[in-house]
Design a protein around this motif. Structure first.
Motif, PDB file in Angstrom:
ATOM      1  N   ILE A 175      -7.448 -18.171  33.636  1.00  0.00           N
ATOM      2  CA  ILE A 175      -8.679 -17.567  33.098  1.00  0.00           C
ATOM      3  C   ILE A 175      -9.289 -18.440  31.986  1.00  0.00           C
ATOM      4  CG2 ILE A 175      -9.607 -15.590  31.787  1.00  0.00           C
ATOM      5  CD1 ILE A 175      -9.308 -14.839  34.650  1.00  0.00           C
ATOM      6  N   PRO A 176      -8.480 -18.957  31.044  1.00  0.00           N
ATOM      7  CA  PRO A 176      -9.086 -19.801  30.014  1.00  0.00           C
ATOM      8  C   PRO A 176      -9.787 -21.015  30.622  1.00  0.00           C
ATOM      9  CG  PRO A 176      -6.817 -19.244  29.457  1.00  0.00           C
ATOM     10  CD  PRO A 176      -7.045 -18.773  30.843  1.00  0.00           C
ATOM     11  N   LEU A 177      -9.185 -21.534  31.698  1.00  0.00           N
ATOM     12  CA  LEU A 177      -9.769 -22.688  32.380  1.00  0.00           C
ATOM     13  C   LEU A 177     -11.106 -22.328  33.024  1.00  0.00           C
ATOM     14  CD1 LEU A 177      -8.793 -25.549  33.349  1.00  0.00           C
ATOM     15  CD2 LEU A 177      -8.282 -24.393  35.492  1.00  0.00           C
ATOM     16  N   LEU A 178     -11.124 -21.179  33.683  1.00  0.00           N
ATOM     17  CA  LEU A 178     -12.364 -20.744  34.324  1.00  0.00           C
ATOM     18  C   LEU A 178     -13.425 -20.473  33.261  1.00  0.00           C
ATOM     19  CD1 LEU A 178     -11.162 -18.308  37.151  1.00  0.00           C
ATOM     20  CD2 LEU A 178     -11.283 -20.777  37.138  1.00  0.00           C
ATOM     21  N   GLU A 179     -12.958 -19.979  32.144  1.00  0.00           N
ATOM     22  CA  GLU A 179     -13.823 -19.739  30.996  1.00  0.00           C
ATOM     23  C   GLU A 179     -14.559 -21.019  30.644  1.00  0.00           C
ATOM     24  OE1 GLU A 179     -14.402 -17.403  27.725  1.00  0.00           O
ATOM     25  OE2 GLU A 179     -14.657 -16.699  29.762  1.00  0.00           O
ATOM     26  N   LEU A 229     -19.469 -12.080  29.187  1.00  0.00           N
ATOM     27  CA  LEU A 229     -20.181 -11.184  28.279  1.00  0.00           C
ATOM     28  C   LEU A 229     -21.425 -11.885  27.718  1.00  0.00           C
ATOM     29  CD1 LEU A 229     -19.776  -8.316  27.064  1.00  0.00           C
ATOM     30  CD2 LEU A 229     -18.877  -9.443  25.025  1.00  0.00           C
ATOM     31  N   GLY A 230     -21.299 -13.187  27.550  1.00  0.00           N
ATOM     32  CA  GLY A 230     -22.424 -13.966  27.022  1.00  0.00           C
ATOM     33  C   GLY A 230     -23.528 -14.137  28.049  1.00  0.00           C
ATOM     34  N   SER A 234     -25.237  -7.188  25.031  1.00  0.00           N
ATOM     35  CA  SER A 234     -24.648  -6.800  26.323  1.00  0.00           C
ATOM     36  C   SER A 234     -23.962  -5.449  26.207  1.00  0.00           C
ATOM     37  CB  SER A 234     -23.632  -7.847  26.776  1.00  0.00           C
ATOM     38  OG  SER A 234     -24.277  -9.079  26.947  1.00  0.00           O
ATOM     39  N   ILE A 235     -23.239  -5.254  25.089  1.00  0.00           N
ATOM     40  CA  ILE A 235     -22.484  -4.016  24.932  1.00  0.00           C
ATOM     41  C   ILE A 235     -23.434  -2.811  24.857  1.00  0.00           C
ATOM     42  CG2 ILE A 235     -21.030  -2.730  23.305  1.00  0.00           C
ATOM     43  CD1 ILE A 235     -19.578  -5.402  22.774  1.00  0.00           C
ATOM     44  N   VAL A 236     -24.492  -2.999  24.128  1.00  0.00           N
ATOM     45  CA  VAL A 236     -25.477  -1.912  24.022  1.00  0.00           C
ATOM     46  C   VAL A 236     -26.001  -1.550  25.408  1.00  0.00           C
ATOM     47  CG1 VAL A 236     -27.810  -1.365  23.178  1.00  0.00           C
ATOM     48  CG2 VAL A 236     -26.146  -2.422  21.650  1.00  0.00           C
ATOM     49  N   PRO A 288     -21.233 -13.105  18.910  1.00  0.00           N
ATOM     50  CA  PRO A 288     -21.341 -11.682  18.553  1.00  0.00           C
ATOM     51  C   PRO A 288     -22.713 -11.079  18.855  1.00  0.00           C
ATOM     52  CG  PRO A 288     -20.438 -12.964  16.745  1.00  0.00           C
ATOM     53  CD  PRO A 288     -20.893 -13.931  17.764  1.00  0.00           C
ATOM     54  N   LYS A 289     -23.758 -11.926  18.687  1.00  0.00           N
ATOM     55  CA  LYS A 289     -25.111 -11.398  18.885  1.00  0.00           C
ATOM     56  C   LYS A 289     -25.345 -10.983  20.345  1.00  0.00           C
ATOM     57  CE  LYS A 289     -29.635 -12.550  17.327  1.00  0.00           C
ATOM     58  NZ  LYS A 289     -30.472 -13.626  17.736  1.00  0.00           N
ATOM     59  N   GLN A 290     -25.028 -11.968  21.211  1.00  0.00           N
ATOM     60  CA  GLN A 290     -25.207 -11.709  22.645  1.00  0.00           C
ATOM     61  C   GLN A 290     -24.265 -10.590  23.093  1.00  0.00           C
ATOM     62  OE1 GLN A 290     -27.419 -12.932  24.904  1.00  0.00           O
ATOM     63  NE2 GLN A 290     -26.473 -11.482  26.345  1.00  0.00           N
ATOM     64  N   ALA A 291     -23.040 -10.611  22.494  1.00  0.00           N
ATOM     65  CA  ALA A 291     -22.050  -9.595  22.859  1.00  0.00           C
ATOM     66  C   ALA A 291     -22.611  -8.210  22.522  1.00  0.00           C
ATOM     67  CB  ALA A 291     -20.753  -9.840  22.094  1.00  0.00           C
ATOM     68  N   ARG A 292     -23.197  -8.127  21.340  1.00  0.00           N
ATOM     69  CA  ARG A 292     -23.719  -6.820  20.934  1.00  0.00           C
ATOM     70  C   ARG A 292     -24.805  -6.366  21.919  1.00  0.00           C
ATOM     71  NH1 ARG A 292     -23.163  -6.405  15.692  1.00  0.00           N
ATOM     72  NH2 ARG A 292     -24.439  -8.234  15.334  1.00  0.00           N
TER      73      ARG A 292
END
Ligand code: C2E
Ligand code: MG
Ligand code: MG
Length: 812
Positions: free
Chosen positions: A584-588, A630-631, A672-674, A666-670
């Motif tokens: 997974i880290p690699l695919l990341e 998430l980004g 997406s989460i919203v 964090p910005k994009q995460a927020r």
């Protein structure tokens, strides 16, 4: 009589032997003597004999009467004397007649026998050329019913055209007393053309005057036809030889001299057949020195093994041209097993060789750059390995070629590849063997420099060449490359090992920042270990190498299954089962995680839909989403689509985000989460307590769930501080309206503590290992529950075992 005749014959033969010149006379005298002694005189001869006798007797009486004066004898005596004389005269005359007649008959009989004994067509012609007599066999040859049919026929009339002229000339010569001969065709009485070889012999009387002509004609039809066929064949052969580059030969068994060689030798070798006869080695002197040994070896093999053999070799003809020829020899074996001779054929195969060379060139050339292609490279590597001489192999891969290809377009990219081929050629030593393997991959074999520092210098020169040469016509684009280098025999004994180790080194070069080089070896292998995996992802997705395991999440007291976490697995064809922590880290890093993430989402929800269909309507599913996913702006849409596709109420999906993922952007995460929350999906913070500023996230993202990392769980039993922290987290979470799941529950004692501190849910090996979904299904009916086989003493009245044994993971 036969006895006396045979005695005479024997004597005659002895005499003939003594004097051969007398043969004919003696033979005829004997024959005629034998004939005349047996022959009657005939009526006319008898009458003439009687008349002669009477005449002689009368003449005798008259003579006595005239002499009466001097010789006195009575008349009766005179008559008696006269009668005696008459009788003697009669006998003598009769004998003479008999002899003449016998001679005539014998001559006729002899002539007839000779005529009929002959196998020629024998004719007796008169001075006008009419047939007086033809022998029986001749009549048969002329297809006449009998000799009589041809009696009186005009012999010259049988011949036509040029043959008529020849016949006339020969006949005239014979009439002039000179025997003559000619060959020609005339037709039989049945109209069948036949070839004849005719001799004309004049028949002369005792005065030397020609009285008739004997013509003896030999039927040469068969032999003429045979000859014509042979001639036609020979002409055909000559024509063929003149046009094809072919020689037939018959060689002595020890290859010392020729019995025969066809005229084609001048075409093939530029040597006339006579030259081969005169100097049997003349052709060998033309063979180019490099090919002589192999040719001689094959000739020796033909001789020693008495077997067919073939050799292909080059000759340099007198005009300086070099031709390829192929000789095939077949030994002809005699009855006693010895080789009598070697027959064979030699052909000029230059055209064939040129065609093969051209095909070879096409098959082994890269059409875009004109360089050698992969097949040629493999062949070249193998031949160098066979020669056991060290060499270096550079695997050159252009950096970010895909981007260039996409932005410049294919035509410009092709131009670029050709250009790169030229740069490689100019940057490396002349003896460098350069191939394009396809796409943006090139390979170079260097034999003149084989040590590491030397090859390093070459690699630097090549990289320098590329960076110096901005590409004309391509908006000044410049290109870099990553180079992997392997050395024979250090890194492999064949093309497979050498290429793959150079390939690995090339990836290592890419991994360490591109525009560089790496030598094959352990370090390169380690660097690319995970890099290889990255390359395999598209194929893994296409061929279903990924699959999901599910680990159940339980209510701590009843141990009822609350939900299941989807955990990805990769069954790699060569590496076997790979755990997500490794890939997974690699695919990341590479971005593939987005494709894989979509696949996980889709399959997890599909499985939940199946469980729901089987009755487990309260079950929820948790899906891990990485930072990169998430980004991405797509994530909300992807989740929405998957939920709708499988008809899952959004509240049954919990998205697990690690603190690290939240930290990255964090910005994009927020955002997406919203959005995800707005969809109705639940948000969980995974591995809580392992990242930084954890508590901040609780405020910032307001997740639905918090998953306490298994490191806390593992220590909870023995470490009071940890227990206090966990208890505090749970309290805090509850105050914020957040539920808590404890991960990594392995011990009953841990479960007991978690129950006591009011943990909402528990997850861990104690309750179930991640396993295939089939192992989790109990029964397909409304209200069905899923549940693992719980291997703990922590009994639960609501716990149920799966119908089939679960496929579980190995412990981490
Ligand atoms: P995670 O989300 O925290 O998943 C739990 C990991 O802990 C799983 O490892 C699971 O097998 C392991 N585990 C569960 N119970 C126990 C226990 O009692 N003792 C111990 N020692 N381990 C336990 P796994 O499956 O190897 O997954 C590792 C990580 O990989 C996951 O951690 C998650 O972060 C990530 N991952 C797994 N699947 C996916 C996926 O589909 N997408 C993404 N983005 N990440 C995934
Ligand atoms: Mg997780
Ligand atoms: Mg976790």
């Amino acid at each position: 009589m036969p006895t006396s005749l045979s005695l005479k014959w024997r004597r005659a033969l002895r005499r003939q032997a003594a004097d051969p010149s007398q043969q004919d006379q003696h033979f005829l005298a004997l024959l005629l003597g034998a004939w005349s002694s047996r022959r009657p005189v005939g009526l006319t001869g008898f009458a003439i004999s009687v008349a002669t006798g009477i005449g002689a007797g009368t003449a005798s009486v008259a003579l006595q009467m005239a002499l009466r004066g001097s010789v006195s004898a009575p008349f009766s005596t005179q008559v008696a004397i006269g009668a005696t004389v008459g009788a003697i005269a009669m006998i003598a005359t009769r004998r003479r007649f008999a002899a003449q007649q016998a001679r005539h008959a014998a001559a006729m009989a002899l002539a007839s026998s000779f005529l009929d004994a002959s196998r020629d067509c024998v004719k007796l012609l008169d001075l006008q050329g009419q047939m007086l007599r033809i022998n029986d066999y001749g009549a048969t040859l002329m297809e006449a019913s009998s000799p009589v049919q041809l009696a009186g026929a005009d012999w010259l009339g049988f011949w036509k055209g040029g043959d008529r002229d020849a016949a006339t000339t020969a006949f005239r010569n014979a009439l002039n007393g000179t025997p003559a001969s000619f060959r020609g065709t005339c037709t039989t009485t049945a109209g069948q053309p036949k070839w004849w070889d005719s001799q004309l012999i004049p028949v002369k009387d005792h005065g030397g005057k020609v009285v008739a002509v004997v013509c003896a004609s030999l039927d040469i039809t068969n032999q003429t036809q045979l000859l014509q066929q042979l001639r036609a064949k020979s002409e055909l052969m000559s024509e063929m030889e003149a046009h094809v580059q072919l020689v037939f030969f018959s060689y002595s068994a020890n290859f010392e001299y020729f019995h025969y060689i066809t005229a084609g030798s001048s075409n093939v070798f530029g040597l006339e057949p006579e030259e081969f006869m005169r100097n049997p080695n003349s052709w060998r002197e033309l063979v180019v020195p490099e090919d002589r040994a192999a040719l001689q070896a094959e000739m020796t093999r033909i001789m020693t093994e008495s077997t067919e053999g073939r050799a292909q070799y080059r000759i340099r003809k007198a005009d300086g041209s070099v031709r390829w020829v192929r000789s095939t020899g077949y030994p002809v074996i005699g009855d006693n097993g010895d080789v009598l001779r070697i027959v064979g054929i030699t052909e000029d195969v230059t055209a064939e060789q040129e065609r093969i060379a051209e095909l070879d060139r096409l098959a082994y050339t890269d059409s875009l750059t004109g360089l050698a292609n992969r097949a040629a490279l493999l062949r070249e590597i193998e031949s160098r390995c066979a020669a056991s001489k060290p060499f270096g192999l550079m695997f050159v891969d252009l950096d970010r070629f895909k981007v260039l290809n996409d932005t410049l377009g294919h035509l410009a990219a092709d131009h670029l590849l050709r250009h790169v081929g030229g740069i490689i050629r100019r940057s490396l030593p002349d003896d460098a063997y350069i191939a394009r393997l396809g796409g943006d991959e090139f390979a170079v074999l260097i034999g003149s420099v084989v040590d590491q520092p030397g090859l390093e210098a070459q690699a630097k020169a090549l990289l320098g060449g590329l960076s110096e040469n901005r590409l004309e016509g391509l908006a000044g684009a410049f290109i870099t490359a990553s180079i992997g280098i392997s050395i024979y025999p250090e890194h492999g004994s064949g093309h497979d090992a050498l290429l793959s180790s150079a390939d690995v080194a090339m990836y290592a070069a890419k991994k360490t920042g591109r525009n560089g080089y790496q030598f094959a070896g352990k370090e390169a292998a380690r660097t690319i270990g995970d890099f290889e995996l990255e390359r395999d992802v598209p194929e893994a997705l296409a061929t279903n190498q990924f699959f999901l395991h599910f680990q159940t999440i339980h209510e701590p007291h009843s141990l009822a299954v609350h939900g299941a976490e989807a955990l990805i697995r990769w069954q790699h064809p060569r590496r076997g089962r790979i755990s997500p922590g490794d890939f997974i880290p690699l695919l990341e890093e590479t971005g593939f995680v987005e494709d894989v993430g979509v696949w996980v989402l889709d399959n997890a929800l599909r499985q939940l839909a199946a469980w729901r269909q089987a009755g487990a309507m309260n079950l929820g599913v948790s899906v891990n989403v990485s930072a990169r996913q998430l980004g991405s702006e797509q994530i909300v849409q992807q989740v929405d689509r998957a939920l709708k596709r499988h008809g899952i109420p959004p509240g049954k999906l919990e998205i697990e985000l690690t603190e690290t993922a939240l930290m990255k952007n964090p910005k994009q995460a927020r955002t997406s989460i919203v959005e995800l929350k707005r969809l109705g999906a639940r948000i969980a913070i995974d591995d809580f307590g392992t990242g930084y500023s954890s508590l901040m996230y609780l405020a910032d993202f307001e997740p639905h769930t918090l998953k306490i990392d298994r490191h806390f769980t593992s220590k909870i039993e023995h470490d009071p501080t940890t227990q206090t922290i966990v208890e505090g987290i749970i309290d805090l979470a509850h105050k914020l309206g957040i539920q808590v799941i404890a991960e990594g529950v392995e011990q009953t004692a841990q479960l007991d503590i978690l129950r006591r501190v009011n943990c909402d849910y528990v997850q861990g090996y104690l309750l179930s290992r991640p396993q295939a979904p089939e192992g989790l299904m109990t029964r397909a009916q409304p209200g069905a529950r899923i549940g693992p086989r719980v291997r703990t003493g922590a009994a639960s009245p609501r716990r149920s075992a799966p119908d089939c044994g679960p496929t579980t993971d190995r412990p981490n």
